[in-house]
Design a protein around this motif. Structure first.
Motif, short mmCIF file in Angstrom:
data_model
loop_
_atom_site.label_atom_id
_atom_site.label_comp_id
_atom_site.label_asym_id
_atom_site.label_seq_id
_atom_site.Cartn_x
_atom_site.Cartn_y
_atom_site.Cartn_z
N PRO A 186 1.09 -1.28 0.41
CA PRO A 186 -0.11 0.01 0.03
C PRO A 186 0.47 1.02 0.17
CG PRO A 186 0.29 -1.09 1.77
CD PRO A 186 0.87 -1.84 1.12
N VAL A 187 0.54 2.35 -1.09
CA VAL A 187 1.31 3.13 -0.42
C VAL A 187 0.35 4.52 -0.80
CG1 VAL A 187 3.14 4.59 -1.96
CG2 VAL A 187 2.64 2.20 -2.49
N PHE A 188 0.59 5.84 0.23
CA PHE A 188 -0.13 6.99 0.57
C PHE A 188 1.06 7.83 0.13
CE2 PHE A 188 -1.58 10.92 3.20
CZ PHE A 188 -2.25 10.87 2.26
N ASN A 189 1.62 8.64 -0.68
CA ASN A 189 2.15 9.71 -1.27
C ASN A 189 3.67 9.34 -0.90
OD1 ASN A 189 0.66 11.28 -2.01
ND2 ASN A 189 0.17 12.34 0.56
N ARG A 190 4.11 8.35 -0.99
CA ARG A 190 5.44 8.02 -0.70
C ARG A 190 6.27 7.48 -2.33
NH1 ARG A 190 6.44 6.18 4.77
NH2 ARG A 190 4.93 7.38 5.76
N PRO A 191 6.33 8.50 -3.25
CA PRO A 191 6.87 7.96 -4.82
C PRO A 191 8.24 7.97 -4.61
CG PRO A 191 6.15 9.98 -4.42
CD PRO A 191 5.63 9.88 -3.47
N ALA A 192 9.20 8.38 -3.79
CA ALA A 192 10.53 8.55 -3.05
C ALA A 192 10.72 6.41 -2.90
CB ALA A 192 10.96 9.53 -2.70
N GLU A 193 10.23 6.74 -2.25
CA GLU A 193 10.56 5.33 -1.38
C GLU A 193 10.02 4.20 -1.96
OE1 GLU A 193 9.44 6.35 3.30
OE2 GLU A 193 7.77 5.26 2.34
N ILE A 194 9.21 3.95 -3.57
CA ILE A 194 8.73 3.09 -3.83
C ILE A 194 9.95 2.98 -4.49
CG2 ILE A 194 7.07 2.97 -6.00
CD1 ILE A 194 6.21 2.29 -3.11
N GLN A 195 10.41 4.32 -5.10
CA GLN A 195 11.60 3.57 -5.94
C GLN A 195 12.40 2.70 -5.59
OE1 GLN A 195 11.87 5.96 -9.02
NE2 GLN A 195 14.37 4.54 -9.73
N GLU A 196 12.75 3.18 -4.54
CA GLU A 196 13.94 2.31 -3.83
C GLU A 196 13.73 1.48 -3.58
OE1 GLU A 196 16.50 5.55 -1.35
OE2 GLU A 196 15.16 5.38 -0.22
N LEU A 197 12.15 0.87 -2.95
CA LEU A 197 11.83 -0.33 -2.89
C LEU A 197 11.36 -1.41 -4.11
CD1 LEU A 197 10.35 -2.94 -0.56
CD2 LEU A 197 8.79 -1.81 -1.56
N LEU A 198 10.99 -0.97 -5.07
CA LEU A 198 11.17 -1.65 -6.05
C LEU A 198 12.68 -2.27 -6.88
CD1 LEU A 198 8.31 0.47 -8.65
CD2 LEU A 198 7.93 -2.00 -7.08
N GLU A 199 13.69 -1.13 -7.08
CA GLU A 199 14.93 -1.07 -6.96
C GLU A 199 15.64 -2.50 -6.44
OE1 GLU A 199 17.19 2.25 -6.38
OE2 GLU A 199 16.59 3.01 -9.14
N SER A 200 15.21 -2.66 -5.19
CA SER A 200 15.68 -3.68 -4.31
C SER A 200 14.73 -5.00 -4.25
CB SER A 200 15.59 -3.34 -2.88
OG SER A 200 13.73 -3.69 -2.14
N LEU A 201 13.62 -5.03 -5.09
CA LEU A 201 13.10 -6.45 -5.73
C LEU A 201 12.98 -6.46 -6.79
CD1 LEU A 201 9.29 -4.99 -5.21
CD2 LEU A 201 10.87 -7.27 -3.19
N ASN A 202 14.07 -6.02 -7.68
CA ASN A 202 14.79 -6.25 -8.71
C ASN A 202 15.70 -6.66 -9.01
OD1 ASN A 202 14.55 -5.49 -12.08
ND2 ASN A 202 16.79 -4.54 -11.22
N THR A 203 16.71 -6.61 -7.52
CA THR A 203 17.62 -7.35 -7.47
C THR A 203 17.76 -9.00 -6.89
OG1 THR A 203 18.55 -6.42 -5.38
CG2 THR A 203 19.08 -5.22 -7.27
N GLN A 204 16.30 -9.44 -6.37
CA GLN A 204 16.23 -10.75 -6.32
C GLN A 204 16.50 -12.02 -6.93
OE1 GLN A 204 15.05 -10.93 -2.78
NE2 GLN A 204 15.44 -9.14 -2.77
N THR A 205 17.92 -12.80 -5.86
CA THR A 205 18.14 -13.89 -6.94
C THR A 205 17.22 -14.78 -7.31
OG1 THR A 205 18.36 -14.58 -5.01
CG2 THR A 205 20.18 -13.24 -6.26
N PHE A 206 15.58 -14.50 -6.50
CA PHE A 206 14.61 -15.35 -7.06
C PHE A 206 14.13 -15.10 -7.33
CE2 PHE A 206 10.86 -16.98 -5.45
CZ PHE A 206 10.35 -18.71 -6.08
N LYS A 207 13.00 -14.86 -8.73
CA LYS A 207 12.36 -14.18 -9.60
C LYS A 207 10.83 -14.76 -9.06
CE LYS A 207 16.04 -11.98 -10.71
NZ LYS A 207 16.22 -10.62 -10.60
N ASP A 208 10.41 -15.35 -9.36
CA ASP A 208 9.07 -15.95 -9.24
C ASP A 208 8.11 -15.56 -8.40
OD1 ASP A 208 6.36 -17.56 -9.71
OD2 ASP A 208 7.41 -19.63 -8.25
N PHE A 209 7.71 -14.30 -8.35
CA PHE A 209 6.65 -13.11 -7.73
C PHE A 209 6.24 -11.94 -8.67
CE2 PHE A 209 11.36 -11.12 -6.55
CZ PHE A 209 10.82 -10.08 -6.92
#
Length: 331
Positions: free
Chosen positions: A10-33
């Motif tokens: 869930p997101v409420f007025n946090r675009p900068a945080e989402i950028q960083e979180l998505l970047e960390s998800l993109n580095t996951q070695t397990f991809k089935d999500f």
């Protein structure tokens, strides 16, 4: 496309945080999500940021009117398809092996729900590191409500929580509470007899609050939520939940000059020194050690005053949950 995990954020007025979180998800070695982002009535949307990740992640972006984090997570689950639903707050970052660690634990034992701890990232500010210390340290009760040094059974929180989809559905999802909805939900998981485990190695970096004022407000609401939880489930109130209120009352009595006894003053000074030394050693910083003392007092007093305020309204004045805190917990 079917996945093992559906990540709901869930997101409420946090675009900068989402950028960083998505970047960390993109580095996951397990991809089935898959990743489900639900904008909860934000005036600062993060759609443009999400669009930049659509070719790297199986990402789905939704918007809805504001209803609070619990109902927004429910909305996200309805749009997801994974066998397990995993919840993160938008101010979290994941190490690359997060889901590898979850899978290792799942191979050991079948679980219905799980959660993990949080840590401070090296890039966090000194204040954020001090706040993280106060929320995870044994000396402040933050680290003893679940984990290796626990005084209570483990109740997962939505900054790092996973649950079997069918179990989530059977529990009816989150309540409409604006704060404390994750306490209510994890209590129902335990109360209904589902197998819920702490995955110690499936940790996240959690930014929490960026200044002491916001941190006080957060923990004050946590104290309120604890009494609301007690009114719903009396058996969930433990000694550890009373300690911040007792600490706060003691400080008030000392400040008013109503209670002076040198052993107590010595004990308080020793307590402060322990926090300073422990935080300074763990963070290798005298400055963070000093800030950790302040953050620890903010945490204990904030939680304690919220707890006492809610106890007075709910238990003494007999006000209902909605009547007592409708501006804090409800739309």
């Amino acid at each position: 496309m079917k996945h093992k995990f559906s990540i709901v954020i869930p997101v409420f007025n946090r675009p900068a945080e989402i950028q960083e979180l998505l970047e960390s998800l993109n580095t996951q070695t397990f991809k089935d999500f898959e990743v489900i982002i639900v904008e909860d009535g934000s005036t600062l949307p993060c759609k443009d940021i999400c669009d930049t990740f659509k070719d790297r992640l199986d990402l789905h972006y939704y918007t809805k009117s504001n209803s609070g984090p619990g109902l927004t997570r429910n909305f996200g689950v309805e749009k997801s398809c994974g066998d397990y639903v995993v919840f993160f707050d938008s101010d979290c970052l994941l190490p690359p092996t997060y889901f590898d660690q979850v899978n290792i634990e799942m191979e050991k034992e079948k679980v219905d729900a799980f959660g993990g701890p949080d840590k401070a990232h090296q890039s966090f500010s000194k204040v954020q590191k001090a706040i993280s210390y106060s929320m995870t340290s044994f000396f402040t009760t933050g680290g003893i409500r679940g984990g290796k040094n626990k005084l209570d059974i483990f109740y997962p929180r939505t900054f790092n929580m996973g649950i079997n989809r069918q179990v989530f559905i059977s529990l009816g999802g989150f309540s409409s509470m604006r704060f404390g909805e994750d306490i209510d939900f994890s209590t129902r998981i335990i109360k209904c007899g589902y197998n819920c485990k702490l995955f110690s190695n499936a940790w996240v970096w959690h930014k929490r609050r960026t200044d002491m004022r916001k941190f006080f407000r957060q923990v004050h609401n946590s104290g309120i939520a604890r009494i609301n939880q007690y009114k719903r489930y009396p058996q969930t109130l433990k000694l550890v939940h009373l300690l911040p209120a007792m600490f706060t009352i003691g400080l008030i009595l000392i400040a008013l000059g109503a209670y002076f006894w040198w052993p107590v003053s010595l004990l308080l000074a020793t307590y402060i020194l322990l926090i300073f030394l422990d935080a300074a050693f763990k963070n290798r910083s005298i400055a963070i050690g000093l800030l950790a003392v302040k953050a620890s007092f903010v945490q204990l007093i904030g939680y304690g005053t919220g707890f006492l305020r809610a106890w007075w309204k709910r238990c003494i004045l007999r006000q209902g949950e909605f009547q007592a805190f409708k501006n804090t917990f409800y739309k």
